[in-house]
Scaffold this motif. Sequence first.
Motif: not given
Length: 231
Positions: A1-11, A36-42, A196-202, A228-231
Amino acid sequence: GSAEFPIDGAWTAGHSSDVARSVTGTATEKRPSSRLVTNVNSMLLRAVDVSILLQGFGSVMASSTGRDIDYSQSQTVQNIDDFISHSWQTGRWSKFVVMCQLYNVRAALVVSWLIALAVFALELSALSLLPSSAQFVIWHGNEAYIVHRSFWSMLVCPPVFLISAAFWRGIRSRPRMVFFDKVCIHQTDLSLKKAGIRGLAGFLKQSERLVVLWTPSYFTRLWCTYELATW
């Protein structure tokens, strides 16, 4: 789905390392920026009307490369109807067809049946608004039954079905708000993107339903498995 975001390799490497250490039980230094967090900023909780994803025959799903204009198509919401989980290794047309089937096909069937009934009624009307179709006589004993075969229905209904299946959501009044990674997570502002990526669970937490666009490559993508695992 978020199958692969073009994020920096360090993260990515940092997060994988944290997971590996937590599994083995080794004490690690806390690194909030990589967690990764389970809440996301509104203000980051965004969704897009599914009709926008289907515009241009799913053109937004053609590539994972995002632009500012993609993010502007989504809007802040309090709840999300569907979280769409998918792999970018899957082609645009496969996703478009499946999403048309999921969101439009029932309405397309209803519209096609109504059009078929209307056309048939016009054929049988006393005013003969349409040239009558072929008629067959079936004999049962000494009684004859006339059977009408509607040529006009066969001519009109298939294109009506296909058009409704592709564009029904665009004419519906009530939007169906969904999460789609490329549109709902900023792709050019790195700070918003990481948040946004860190807040996917949110995003998942605020979703009513998880929609998995499964293909053989789905479980080869870390983010798909995570969603899928988070859901």
